[in-house]
Design an enzyme around this catalytic site. Structure first.
Site, PDB file in Angstrom:
ATOM      1  N   GLU A 115      15.183  81.158  38.108  1.00 53.72           N
ATOM      2  CA  GLU A 115      15.514  82.580  38.052  1.00 53.72           C
ATOM      3  C   GLU A 115      16.958  82.774  38.527  1.00 53.72           C
ATOM      4  OE1 GLU A 115      13.299  86.697  39.260  1.00 53.72           O
ATOM      5  OE2 GLU A 115      13.621  85.270  40.856  1.00 53.72           O
ATOM      6  N   CYS A 129       0.249  81.687  54.251  1.00 50.19           N
ATOM      7  CA  CYS A 129      -0.700  82.514  53.506  1.00 50.19           C
ATOM      8  C   CYS A 129      -1.953  82.699  54.351  1.00 50.19           C
ATOM      9  CB  CYS A 129      -1.042  81.832  52.180  1.00 50.19           C
ATOM     10  SG  CYS A 129      -2.388  82.646  51.287  1.00 50.19           S
ATOM     11  N   CYS A 158       9.523  83.770  46.361  1.00 49.68           N
ATOM     12  CA  CYS A 158      10.171  83.101  47.495  1.00 49.68           C
ATOM     13  C   CYS A 158       9.168  82.293  48.295  1.00 49.68           C
ATOM     14  CB  CYS A 158      10.775  84.140  48.411  1.00 49.68           C
ATOM     15  SG  CYS A 158      11.980  85.089  47.537  1.00 49.68           S
ATOM     16  N   ALA A 171      15.535  92.268  37.510  1.00 57.99           N
ATOM     17  CA  ALA A 171      14.579  93.156  38.190  1.00 57.99           C
ATOM     18  C   ALA A 171      15.042  93.377  39.626  1.00 57.99           C
ATOM     19  CB  ALA A 171      13.190  92.533  38.152  1.00 57.99           C
ATOM     20  N   HIS A 172      14.270  94.158  40.372  1.00 54.85           N
ATOM     21  CA  HIS A 172      14.561  94.386  41.791  1.00 54.85           C
ATOM     22  C   HIS A 172      15.979  94.876  42.037  1.00 54.85           C
ATOM     23  CE1 HIS A 172      11.191  91.286  42.055  1.00 54.85           C
ATOM     24  NE2 HIS A 172      10.681  92.438  42.450  1.00 54.85           N
ATOM     25  N   PRO A 223       8.662  83.708  39.386  1.00 58.61           N
ATOM     26  CA  PRO A 223       9.517  83.357  40.523  1.00 58.61           C
ATOM     27  C   PRO A 223       9.029  84.059  41.797  1.00 58.61           C
ATOM     28  CG  PRO A 223      10.838  83.944  38.604  1.00 58.61           C
ATOM     29  CD  PRO A 223       9.431  84.264  38.258  1.00 58.61           C
ATOM     30  N   ASP A 229      -7.246  82.929  67.950  1.00 56.92           N
ATOM     31  CA  ASP A 229      -6.895  83.981  68.905  1.00 56.92           C
ATOM     32  C   ASP A 229      -7.311  83.612  70.327  1.00 56.92           C
ATOM     33  OD1 ASP A 229      -5.794  85.597  66.965  1.00 56.92           O
ATOM     34  OD2 ASP A 229      -7.653  86.682  66.579  1.00 56.92           O
ATOM     35  N   ARG A 231      -1.114  91.200  40.900  1.00 53.92           N
ATOM     36  CA  ARG A 231      -2.147  90.571  41.752  1.00 53.92           C
ATOM     37  C   ARG A 231      -3.421  90.339  40.960  1.00 53.92           C
ATOM     38  NH1 ARG A 231      -2.709  94.155  45.243  1.00 53.92           N
ATOM     39  NH2 ARG A 231      -4.961  94.323  45.523  1.00 53.92           N
ATOM     40  N   ASP A 270     -22.220  81.621  66.070  1.00 54.86           N
ATOM     41  CA  ASP A 270     -21.561  82.883  66.428  1.00 54.86           C
ATOM     42  C   ASP A 270     -22.613  83.877  66.874  1.00 54.86           C
ATOM     43  OD1 ASP A 270     -20.149  85.456  66.330  1.00 54.86           O
ATOM     44  OD2 ASP A 270     -18.542  84.282  65.421  1.00 54.86           O
TER      45      ASP A 270
HETATM   46  P1  ADP Z   1     -10.140  84.070  65.424  1.00 53.76           P
HETATM   47  O1  ADP Z   1      -9.239  84.989  64.687  1.00 53.76           O
HETATM   48  O2  ADP Z   1      -9.427  83.202  66.389  1.00 53.76           O
HETATM   49  O3  ADP Z   1     -11.042  83.316  64.520  1.00 53.76           O
HETATM   50  P2  ADP Z   1     -12.125  86.173  65.988  1.00 53.76           P
HETATM   51  O4  ADP Z   1     -12.080  87.158  67.117  1.00 53.76           O
HETATM   52  O5  ADP Z   1     -11.933  86.672  64.614  1.00 53.76           O
HETATM   53  O6  ADP Z   1     -11.095  85.011  66.353  1.00 53.76           O
HETATM   54  O7  ADP Z   1     -13.529  85.454  66.007  1.00 53.76           O
HETATM   55  C1  ADP Z   1     -14.155  85.035  67.185  1.00 53.76           C
HETATM   56  C2  ADP Z   1     -15.656  84.976  66.951  1.00 53.76           C
HETATM   57  O8  ADP Z   1     -16.258  84.278  68.037  1.00 53.76           O
HETATM   58  C3  ADP Z   1     -16.345  86.337  66.887  1.00 53.76           C
HETATM   59  O9  ADP Z   1     -17.090  86.423  65.689  1.00 53.76           O
HETATM   60  C4  ADP Z   1     -17.276  86.376  68.118  1.00 53.76           C
HETATM   61  O10 ADP Z   1     -18.501  87.022  67.855  1.00 53.76           O
HETATM   62  C5  ADP Z   1     -17.516  84.903  68.400  1.00 53.76           C
HETATM   63  N1  ADP Z   1     -17.765  84.571  69.817  1.00 53.76           N
HETATM   64  C6  ADP Z   1     -16.926  84.822  70.861  1.00 53.76           C
HETATM   65  N2  ADP Z   1     -17.418  84.320  72.004  1.00 53.76           N
HETATM   66  C7  ADP Z   1     -18.608  83.720  71.686  1.00 53.76           C
HETATM   67  C8  ADP Z   1     -19.579  82.989  72.443  1.00 53.76           C
HETATM   68  N3  ADP Z   1     -19.417  82.753  73.735  1.00 53.76           N
HETATM   69  N4  ADP Z   1     -20.683  82.533  71.791  1.00 53.76           N
HETATM   70  C9  ADP Z   1     -20.831  82.741  70.461  1.00 53.76           C
HETATM   71  N5  ADP Z   1     -19.941  83.406  69.704  1.00 53.76           N
HETATM   72  C10 ADP Z   1     -18.824  83.876  70.292  1.00 53.76           C
HETATM   73 FE1  SF4 Z   2      -2.231  86.874  49.151  1.00 51.15          FE
HETATM   74 FE2  SF4 Z   2      -1.867  84.891  50.858  1.00 51.15          FE
HETATM   75 FE3  SF4 Z   2       0.140  86.503  50.311  1.00 51.15          FE
HETATM   76 FE4  SF4 Z   2      -1.918  87.434  51.744  1.00 51.15          FE
HETATM   77  S1  SF4 Z   2      -0.505  85.826  52.341  1.00 51.15           S
HETATM   78  S2  SF4 Z   2      -0.881  88.428  50.008  1.00 51.15           S
HETATM   79  S3  SF4 Z   2      -3.594  86.278  50.812  1.00 51.15           S
HETATM   80  S4  SF4 Z   2      -0.875  85.125  48.888  1.00 51.15           S
END
Ligand code: ADP
Ligand code: SF4
Length: 728
Positions: A102, A363, A29, A170-171, A27, A673, A298, A418
């Protein structure tokens, strides 16, 4: 399949039912409960399809006296719930799996915010988990009545098609509250010696068994040690003695440790707990029980699973998180596709949603978790590409690598570039923080899959260590569509959600001020006395404090927000605080910085002064007359203040939109991001979603998803009416 794993695929008898293999989704959530039957049915049945021999509901309330609003439990209170949960049992049965419920009564841990009922318990106490929630001490009539709630719920569960019926203790939910002297202070036949404290649980099991035991297997979930020493249940004392007493009434034992008030000791985050961390307690149960025993920990590695069964510690591998991260884990083991397993990283972000209350689970590893019904996403199957467009993805972090992976799965030709020489982006840094090594599985899964996919489609490419892509590079690349996934960075000027402005004197260009990225890059010398200025509510400040303190620095955290607030939701908080205490990290709470200089920073109490708010004329706000400012000395100031998207590339491309067509580009999209800083889980989701919806007229913005809810005028409960009726 490798023969050594065959033991995992042996059937096992549990009461009147046969479990087809040793993979069992315990079980857990998800935020579906009984009110989102489509979500519930799809999320559980995808695991049955992926090979899990048994799947369960989350905790399922047996009566309005056990109402966990605003967290979401399932409920089996009435015919409407029976009908909704039947959707789940029918879907799961299509794949030959057993389905369990559950049955849950929380006592005061269920605050009854919706039902406004008063929960009952063995004695009267306030919950050590909830706020302001007391129970009524049960008299003998109450005990009979609550036991009847279990029986009535079990009958409804049988009618809904469940194969396995739990009495969940449990819990620290009700049966354990009776068993544990921590809660139970009774002096009658239900309190005192173990036989008395066990009586409620044993009688309830017997009654449920008499009601449905011919048709259903009777399971119980038992925290065999509440980790409170002699104040609670200890495995080698009451733990195994209770198992001996209850064994004849139980067809299946589901054993774990810990209590709800700190259930991170059960659903252990990888930061503190390795695979199988509960085995030192769980292993005792098979020594006294004649019934099948399962437990969680896990378990993601088939070698470990085999070892656990062969060594006689457990009969069945219980899993919640590994089944969320990879619903097809059993199938992949069976088919010998171990490198396709999407290994749970133990971040507990799935749990955070339940802890927050309300939202569906997400996840970090599996972007389709929780999206099976509402978006129709299958974790392993993808719609074939809708065009011959070629796609350039800039940035191979969680967002970009997931987007590229799903696009390639769909048959698209993709170039993933990248400037870094590794896939993973931010994850590569985060996974170096103390205890977070397993988070690197997020990168590893995508790296492995992308490598395989590129081999299948030779026109696709992964270019790591590329140059930093400029707008010109993108425009001239020759792709039909472009995805920008360039991530985010920690602010260099101290800007945060507290003042929305830079802090005078703060600049990460100075040699004695550093951002987290600069620490990861090792580009600056860190002095002896460190102050971490924190306005981030998650793990970065406490993790860096641990890292630096372990390296011998004297660390203070000056924080304007509750330190590690989100870690309450991921269950990491209690042990994180213990670590910081053990390392003598000083926490200066409720402060923010007014200015900084070389060697010292001025902090003020954010609740300083001015509780009487009044209009004094422009510029004379009583709260700005804060006289709590004090200087603190440091050698290095660490800036964990806020994050900002790396959006320059996208913005320049947007300004040159007229050039897109000239260069044959149909669309440029922003994800992860780079769109807005977010959880790794949400960045991964962004990439996944865009890849699924890239043919849409406006793929930048998500398609609507299917919502499940009451619609006025539609009878969603059998016999329901939607008139507004007052009782007068
Ligand atoms: P997200 O979580 O959104 O995937 P991250 O910061 O983990 O973002 O990943 C962004 C990636 O993009 C990094 O690996 C960085 O090196 C790459 N990056 C950022 N700007 C450039 C660019 N102008 N050219 C090539 N790679 C880039
Ligand atoms: Fe595992 Fe996904 Fe939960 Fe993170 S979010 S603990 S990767 S099941």
């Amino acid at each position: 399949m490798d023969e050594k794993y065959s033991i995992l695929f042996e059937p096992i008898q549990i009461g009147p039912k046969t479990l087809k293999n040793r993979f069992y989704q315990v079980p857990h959530c998800i935020g579906a409960g009984s009110d989102k039957p489509g979500f519930q049915a799809a999320h559980r049945s995808i695991k049955a399809e992926g090979g899990w021999g048994g799947v369960n509901t989350e905790y399922c309330s047996i009566h309005p006296e056990s109402d966990d609003t605003n967290r979401v439990s399932a409920r089996i209170w009435d015919e409407g719930d029976v009908r909704n949960l039947r959707a789940m049992t029918e879907e799961v049965h299509k794949y030959g799996a057993l389905v369990g419920i559950e049955m849950w009564y929380g006592g005061p841990h269920a605050p009854c915010l919706e039902s406004r009922a008063t929960p009952r318990g063995p004695s009267q106490y306030a919950s050590d988990f909830e706020t302001q929630s007391y129970c009524k001490e049960m008299d003998l009539d109450d005990i009979k009545m609550v036991q009847q709630f279990y029986v009535d719920a079990a009958l409804r569960a049988r009618d809904a098609g469940f194969d396995i019926v739990y009495v969940y203790g449990a819990h620290a939910y009700l049966p354990l509250q009776f068993l544990s002297p921590f809660y139970n202070k009774r002096t009658d036949a239900y309190g005192g010696p173990l036989e008395n404290r066990a009586r409620f649980w044993l009688e309830t099991l017997e009654k449920v068994r008499n009601a449905v035991g011919k048709d259903c297997a009777i399971a119980t979930r038992f925290a065999v040690d509440s980790l409170a020493g002699q104040d609670g249940v200890q495995v080698e004392e009451d733990g195994i003695r209770f198992v001996e007493l209850a064994d004849p009434l139980v067809d299946l034992w589901d054993v774990n440790i810990g209590v709800i008030a700190e259930w991170g000791e059960d659903a252990g985050p990888s930061r503190f707990h390795r695979m199988g961390h509960q085995l030192p307690w769980q292993r005792f149960i098979k020594q006294v029980s004649k019934k099948p025993v399962l437990g969680v920990g896990r378990f993601t590695d088939p070698e470990k699973m085999v070892e656990v069964i062969r060594s006689g510690q457990l009969d069945i591998i219980g899993a919640a998180r590994p089944s969320i991260a990879d619903p097809f884990l059993p199938t992949k083991i069976k088919e010998g596709r171990l490198d396709d397993i999407r290994t749970c990283i133990g971040c507990n972000v799935c749990i955070s949603r339940w802890e927050i209350g309300g939202p569906p689970l997400i996840c970090t590893q599996n972007a389709t978790a929780g999206e099976e019904y509402r978006r129709g996403w299958h974790p392993e199957k993808f719609e074939r590409k809708g065009s011959d467009d070629t796609i350039l993805v800039v940035g191979a972090g969680p967002a970009g690598s997931e987007c590229a992976r799903v696009l390639m799965e769909r048959g698209y030709t993709v170039h993933l570039v990248d400037k870094a020489d590794k896939i993973g982006g931010y994850v590569n840094d985060v996974a170096t923080l103390p205890g977070l090594g397993e988070w690197g599985y997020h990168r590893d899964y995508r790296e492995t899959q992308l490598t395989k996919l590129v081999k299948k489609n030779r026109d696709s490419q992964i270019a790591l260590g590329s140059k930093e892509f400029t707008a010109d590079d993108v425009l001239k690349y020759g792709a039909d569509k472009v995805v920008i996934a360039t991530g985010a960075h920690w602010n260099h000027d101290g800007k945060s959600a507290i003042t929305m402005a830079p802090i005078p004197g703060v600049s990460a260009d100075l040699p004695y001020m550093v951002t987290p990225e600069q620490i990861f890059a090792g580009s600056k010398k860190i002095g002896k006395r460190v102050i971490i200025l924190n306005a981030d509510p998650y793990y970065m400040a406490p993790s860096l404090a641990q890292k630096l303190a372990e390296a011998g620095h004297e660390v203070k955290i000056a924080t304007g927000v509750e330190l590690g607030r989100y870690m309450h939701f991921t269950l990491e908080y209690p042990n994180m605080r213990r670590v910081l205490n053990e390392l003598n990290v000083e926490i200066i709470s409720d402060v923010w910085a007014s200015r900084a200089e070389e060697g010292r920073i001025e902090l003020y109490n954010v609740w300083g002064e001015g509780h009487r708010i009044q209009y004094n004329g422009a510029g004379k706000h009583p709260r700005t007359e804060n006289r709590t400012h004090k200087w603190y000395e440091y050698d290095t100031l660490v800036l964990v203040t806020g994050r900002t998207s790396n959006v320059a590339l996208f913005q320049e491309l947007k300004l040159r939109q007229a050039d897109w067509k000239l260069n044959g580009i149909k669309g440029i999209y922003l994800i992860g991001d780079a769109l807005a800083p977010k959880l790794i889980a949400d960045a991964t989701f962004d990439g996944h979603r865009l890849a699924r919806e890239i043919e849409d007229p406006d793929p930048q913005h998500p398609r609507p998803y299917r919502r499940e809810g009451a619609v006025w005028g539609v009878a969603h409960m059998p016999g329901a009416s939607h008139e507004i009726r007052y009782r007068v």
